[in-house]
Design a protein around this motif. Structure first.
Motif, PDB file in Angstrom:
ATOM      1  N   GLU A   1      44.355  37.049 -70.759  1.00 47.46           N
ATOM      2  CA  GLU A   1      42.851  37.340 -70.256  1.00 47.46           C
ATOM      3  C   GLU A   1      42.872  38.065 -69.117  1.00 47.46           C
ATOM      4  O   GLU A   1      41.832  39.084 -68.780  1.00 47.46           O
ATOM      5  N   GLU A   2      43.985  37.922 -68.250  1.00 50.24           N
ATOM      6  CA  GLU A   2      44.103  38.685 -66.951  1.00 50.24           C
ATOM      7  C   GLU A   2      44.300  40.235 -67.399  1.00 50.24           C
ATOM      8  O   GLU A   2      43.585  41.216 -66.686  1.00 50.24           O
ATOM      9  N   SER A   3      45.163  40.472 -68.535  1.00 45.14           N
ATOM     10  CA  SER A   3      45.339  41.967 -68.972  1.00 45.14           C
ATOM     11  C   SER A   3      43.922  42.447 -69.329  1.00 45.14           C
ATOM     12  O   SER A   3      43.846  43.353 -69.143  1.00 45.14           O
ATOM     13  N   LEU A   4      43.383  41.681 -70.017  1.00 40.85           N
ATOM     14  CA  LEU A   4      41.768  42.270 -70.408  1.00 40.85           C
ATOM     15  C   LEU A   4      40.908  42.574 -69.242  1.00 40.85           C
ATOM     16  O   LEU A   4      40.342  43.610 -69.088  1.00 40.85           O
ATOM     17  N   SER A   5      40.805  41.760 -68.281  1.00 37.00           N
ATOM     18  CA  SER A   5      40.144  42.123 -67.155  1.00 37.00           C
ATOM     19  C   SER A   5      40.831  43.496 -66.380  1.00 37.00           C
ATOM     20  O   SER A   5      39.808  44.032 -65.897  1.00 37.00           O
ATOM     21  N   ARG A   6      42.037  43.627 -66.183  1.00 32.72           N
ATOM     22  CA  ARG A   6      42.414  44.853 -65.762  1.00 32.72           C
ATOM     23  C   ARG A   6      42.017  45.957 -66.715  1.00 32.72           C
ATOM     24  O   ARG A   6      41.824  47.116 -65.973  1.00 32.72           O
TER      25      ARG A   6
ATOM     26  N   LEU B   1      34.860  41.797 -79.526  1.00 32.26           N
ATOM     27  CA  LEU B   1      35.790  41.332 -80.253  1.00 32.26           C
ATOM     28  C   LEU B   1      36.783  40.384 -79.578  1.00 32.26           C
ATOM     29  O   LEU B   1      37.285  41.009 -78.592  1.00 32.26           O
ATOM     30  N   LYS B   2      37.087  39.397 -80.179  1.00 40.49           N
ATOM     31  CA  LYS B   2      38.133  38.117 -79.534  1.00 40.49           C
ATOM     32  C   LYS B   2      39.569  38.652 -79.704  1.00 40.49           C
ATOM     33  O   LYS B   2      40.294  38.382 -78.654  1.00 40.49           O
ATOM     34  N   SER B   3      39.688  39.443 -80.437  1.00 36.99           N
ATOM     35  CA  SER B   3      41.262  39.992 -80.809  1.00 36.99           C
ATOM     36  C   SER B   3      41.526  41.362 -80.145  1.00 36.99           C
ATOM     37  O   SER B   3      42.427  41.657 -80.072  1.00 36.99           O
ATOM     38  N   PHE B   4      40.503  41.917 -79.473  1.00 39.93           N
ATOM     39  CA  PHE B   4      40.587  42.928 -78.701  1.00 39.93           C
ATOM     40  C   PHE B   4      41.837  42.854 -77.629  1.00 39.93           C
ATOM     41  O   PHE B   4      42.408  44.007 -77.148  1.00 39.93           O
ATOM     42  N   LYS B   5      41.823  41.779 -76.907  1.00 37.26           N
ATOM     43  CA  LYS B   5      42.991  42.072 -75.782  1.00 37.26           C
ATOM     44  C   LYS B   5      44.354  42.424 -76.480  1.00 37.26           C
ATOM     45  O   LYS B   5      45.152  42.525 -75.418  1.00 37.26           O
ATOM     46  N   GLN B   6      44.767  42.137 -77.628  1.00 35.45           N
ATOM     47  CA  GLN B   6      46.056  42.580 -78.105  1.00 35.45           C
ATOM     48  C   GLN B   6      46.086  43.980 -78.004  1.00 35.45           C
ATOM     49  O   GLN B   6      47.338  44.683 -78.307  1.00 35.45           O
ATOM     50  N   TYR B   7      44.874  44.882 -78.112  1.00 39.78           N
ATOM     51  CA  TYR B   7      45.022  46.091 -78.057  1.00 39.78           C
ATOM     52  C   TYR B   7      44.771  46.882 -77.008  1.00 39.78           C
ATOM     53  O   TYR B   7      44.537  48.178 -76.784  1.00 39.78           O
ATOM     54  N   THR B   8      44.830  46.000 -75.818  1.00 40.83           N
ATOM     55  CA  THR B   8      44.475  46.930 -74.478  1.00 40.83           C
ATOM     56  C   THR B   8      45.401  47.882 -74.066  1.00 40.83           C
ATOM     57  O   THR B   8      44.956  48.892 -73.793  1.00 40.83           O
ATOM     58  N   ASP B   9      46.601  47.794 -74.388  1.00 46.70           N
ATOM     59  CA  ASP B   9      47.423  48.777 -73.956  1.00 46.70           C
ATOM     60  C   ASP B   9      47.538  50.085 -74.479  1.00 46.70           C
ATOM     61  O   ASP B   9      47.222  51.229 -74.033  1.00 46.70           O
ATOM     62  N   PRO B  10      47.341  50.074 -75.786  1.00 41.94           N
ATOM     63  CA  PRO B  10      47.314  51.413 -76.830  1.00 41.94           C
ATOM     64  C   PRO B  10      45.737  52.224 -76.421  1.00 41.94           C
ATOM     65  O   PRO B  10      45.726  53.276 -76.165  1.00 41.94           O
TER      66      PRO B  10
ATOM     67  N   ASN C   1      50.470  46.976 -69.244  1.00 41.91           N
ATOM     68  CA  ASN C   1      51.417  45.896 -69.160  1.00 41.91           C
ATOM     69  C   ASN C   1      53.025  46.388 -69.563  1.00 41.91           C
ATOM     70  O   ASN C   1      53.777  45.720 -69.237  1.00 41.91           O
ATOM     71  N   ASN C   2      53.251  47.448 -70.386  1.00 49.69           N
ATOM     72  CA  ASN C   2      54.464  47.699 -70.730  1.00 49.69           C
ATOM     73  C   ASN C   2      55.039  48.750 -70.047  1.00 49.69           C
ATOM     74  O   ASN C   2      54.686  50.023 -70.403  1.00 49.69           O
ATOM     75  N   ARG C   3      55.953  48.796 -68.980  1.00 50.82           N
ATOM     76  CA  ARG C   3      56.565  49.787 -68.122  1.00 50.82           C
ATOM     77  C   ARG C   3      57.438  50.749 -69.169  1.00 50.82           C
ATOM     78  O   ARG C   3      57.500  51.465 -68.752  1.00 50.82           O
ATOM     79  N   ARG C   4      58.015  49.981 -70.150  1.00 51.51           N
ATOM     80  CA  ARG C   4      58.809  50.865 -71.290  1.00 51.51           C
ATOM     81  C   ARG C   4      57.890  52.011 -71.737  1.00 51.51           C
ATOM     82  O   ARG C   4      58.502  53.204 -72.165  1.00 51.51           O
ATOM     83  N   VAL C   5      56.888  51.739 -72.080  1.00 52.57           N
ATOM     84  CA  VAL C   5      55.732  52.693 -72.450  1.00 52.57           C
ATOM     85  C   VAL C   5      55.142  53.688 -71.431  1.00 52.57           C
ATOM     86  O   VAL C   5      55.227  54.855 -71.694  1.00 52.57           O
ATOM     87  N   LEU C   6      54.902  53.029 -70.181  1.00 58.43           N
ATOM     88  CA  LEU C   6      54.266  53.919 -69.335  1.00 58.43           C
ATOM     89  C   LEU C   6      55.135  55.050 -68.710  1.00 58.43           C
ATOM     90  O   LEU C   6      54.762  56.042 -68.317  1.00 58.43           O
ATOM     91  N   ILE C   7      56.323  54.465 -68.384  1.00 60.70           N
ATOM     92  CA  ILE C   7      57.661  55.623 -67.620  1.00 60.70           C
ATOM     93  C   ILE C   7      57.579  56.742 -68.690  1.00 60.70           C
ATOM     94  O   ILE C   7      57.193  58.040 -68.148  1.00 60.70           O
ATOM     95  N   PRO C   8      57.824  56.827 -69.774  1.00 62.00           N
ATOM     96  CA  PRO C   8      57.929  57.950 -70.649  1.00 62.00           C
ATOM     97  C   PRO C   8      56.503  58.610 -70.661  1.00 62.00           C
ATOM     98  O   PRO C   8      56.456  60.032 -70.573  1.00 62.00           O
ATOM     99  N   VAL C   9      55.388  57.986 -70.661  1.00 56.78           N
ATOM    100  CA  VAL C   9      54.159  58.666 -70.933  1.00 56.78           C
ATOM    101  C   VAL C   9      53.884  59.470 -69.374  1.00 56.78           C
ATOM    102  O   VAL C   9      53.403  60.694 -69.299  1.00 56.78           O
ATOM    103  N   LEU C  10      54.201  59.008 -68.483  1.00 59.15           N
ATOM    104  CA  LEU C  10      54.212  59.388 -66.759  1.00 59.15           C
ATOM    105  C   LEU C  10      55.127  60.521 -66.737  1.00 59.15           C
ATOM    106  O   LEU C  10      54.804  61.700 -66.006  1.00 59.15           O
ATOM    107  N   LEU C  11      56.460  60.343 -67.599  1.00 52.36           N
ATOM    108  CA  LEU C  11      57.254  61.614 -67.455  1.00 52.36           C
ATOM    109  C   LEU C  11      56.861  62.795 -68.024  1.00 52.36           C
ATOM    110  O   LEU C  11      56.929  63.956 -67.691  1.00 52.36           O
ATOM    111  N   ILE C  12      55.991  62.477 -69.275  1.00 51.88           N
ATOM    112  CA  ILE C  12      55.306  63.709 -69.927  1.00 51.88           C
ATOM    113  C   ILE C  12      54.047  64.260 -69.247  1.00 51.88           C
ATOM    114  O   ILE C  12      53.942  65.430 -69.083  1.00 51.88           O
TER     115      ILE C  12
END
Length: 443
Positions: A28-33, A83-92, A134-145
């Protein structure tokens, strides 16, 4: 004697809100952010739409690009609420909008010579993405690009309006700060999740212990009683928690009389149940050698005095002579039991005595009463009357006795169930103590 009983836990309040697990809370906190980032994106993308044509101030900023981007952001924002299931797709989804926003911003920066306003907007976008993802392993390559594209734009831009070094510094520093923020935040989350796993294991162990304790608790309250043609016995027990401190025990005395031990250990829960268990063992050990109920209480008191500290027990010890229909009883700090006559009158069984384990020496005495056909003797714990009703007034012993007068026409288990239901209906909140009753009927 016939049997009758009621043993059940107090049902949970259906209106009471349930607490979500830590994982649910983090989701829920991730969805708020995510929503925070989307609101920030729509502000940045739509800010230019509030003013006139950017070309009037020498800027190239196609209106259709901003309109398209705002529409996409608003669609995602709306879906996050629908959508109640939307919270699992917030990162992508967030990374998708970050990519579009970055391409849009780099295009405008390149076309407008690193215009400072677009640079500030892009810095804000980078930082808000780092805070919300939420996923720093994804964020770091994205920021390098992202930084690689920033260098490409910075090298190839013509006639920059600001120092290229400032441009590099703003984007690189915001990217590094985003990584640091997500690293610190995720480390905290991981620590919380590990603690939550340990807490779940601990809770599972506690539940197993409570199940075992509840099985033990059932042995403290007699649910079946010796048969006799002249008497019937019924019991009613609703513990406040999985286990409680009330107990009902019977035993055959050496002369053939039937002994009753009705007691209430202070408090409730596992500790009170442990004290009650010890009291039951003391009763079973001493009942065969107790000459009278008062002597039985004294023996129980002496047996427990050296083993239990910080607790006390109120109790009633009764001995029934079935042939003579004589009931002898003794109190240990317990409130008076009541006798209900066939004419519907309700009277207390007077008497007093010292609470078990409260003082070094017990002071109590025996009382005797003759029973007649149609009589009903009721013992009950203080959980039946020590509570506040809907009018926020204390119910009390006298009010409970008056309530019994409304049910004198009933008998057996029906009587106990009706009384218990009436008491529960008077509560303005959850039970505060165990509710236990023992009914002795004379045929």
């Amino acid at each position: 004697m016939s049997t009758g009983n009621n043993f059940s836990n107090y049902p949970p309040n259906p209106t009471e809100p349930s607490f979500a697990s830590l994982k649910q809370f983090l989701a829920e906190e991730s969805l708020s952010r995510f929503r925070f980032a989307m609101f920030l994106f729509v502000f940045f993308a739509g800010f230019g739409l509030l003013f006139g044509d950017p070309a009037e101030v020498g800027l190239y900023d196609p209106r259709w690009i901003r309109v398209t981007h705002v529409i996409l952001i608003l669609i995602s924002l709306t879906l996050s609420f629908k959508l109640k299931s939307f919270k699992q797709y917030t990162d992508p989804v967030l990374l998708f909008h970050f990519a579009i926003m970055s391409v849009h911003s780099f295009y405008l920066l390149y076309a407008n010579g690193l215009y400072l306003g677009y640079l500030f907007g892009l810095i804000l976008v980078v930082f808000s993405t780092g805070v919300s993802i939420n996923n720093r392993r994804v964020l770091i390559p994205v920021l390098l690009i992202f930084i690689a594209i920033a260098f490409f734009v910075g090298i190839n831009v013509k006639n920059p309006r600001i120092e290229v070094g400032m441009y590099y510094f703003g984007l690189i520093s915001s990217s590094v700060l985003s990584v640091l923020v997500i690293g610190f935040r995720m480390k905290t989350f991981e620590t919380l999740l590990q603690a939550d796993v340990q807490l779940e294991k601990f809770q599972a162990n506690i539940e197993e212990e409570l199940e075992l304790a509840q099985t033990t608790q059932k042995s403290l309250v007699d649910l079946e009683f010796p048969e006799s043609g002249n008497f019937r016995i019924y019991s009613y027990f609703k513990p406040l928690e999985s286990v409680g401190g009330d107990l009902i025990k019977t035993d055959m005395a050496k002369q053939g009389e039937l002994d009753f031990f009705f007691a209430d250990a202070a408090g409730h829960g596992i500790s009170a149940a442990m004290v009650s268990s010890m009291a039951v063992m003391a009763f079973k050990m001493n009942a065969p050698i107790a000459e009278t109920p008062a002597r039985g209480l004294t023996l129980i008191h002496e047996s427990l005095m050296g083993m239990i500290g910080g607790f006390f027990i109120t109790a009633v010890y009764m001995r029934l002579d079935q042939k003579k229909r004589m009931l002898t009883y003794s109190y240990a700090g317990h409130h008076p039991a009541v006798i209900i006559r066939p004419d519907g009158s309700v009277n207390t069984l007077d008497g007093r005595g010292t609470v078990l384990l409260a003082l070094p020496k017990l002071f109590n005495k025996d009382y005797t009463i003759e029973l007649f056909p149609g009589d009903k003797v009721l013992l009950f714990s203080d959980g039946l009357f020590e509570f506040y009703g809907e009018d926020k007034e204390f119910f009390g012993y006298d009010s409970f006795v008056n309530l019994l007068r409304e049910h004198t026409s009933e008998s057996g288990q029906e009587f106990l169930e009706s009384v218990g239901k009436s008491v529960l209906n008077l509560h303005r909140s959850h039970l505060k103590d165990d509710m236990t009753m023992l009914l002795l009927e004379v045929l």
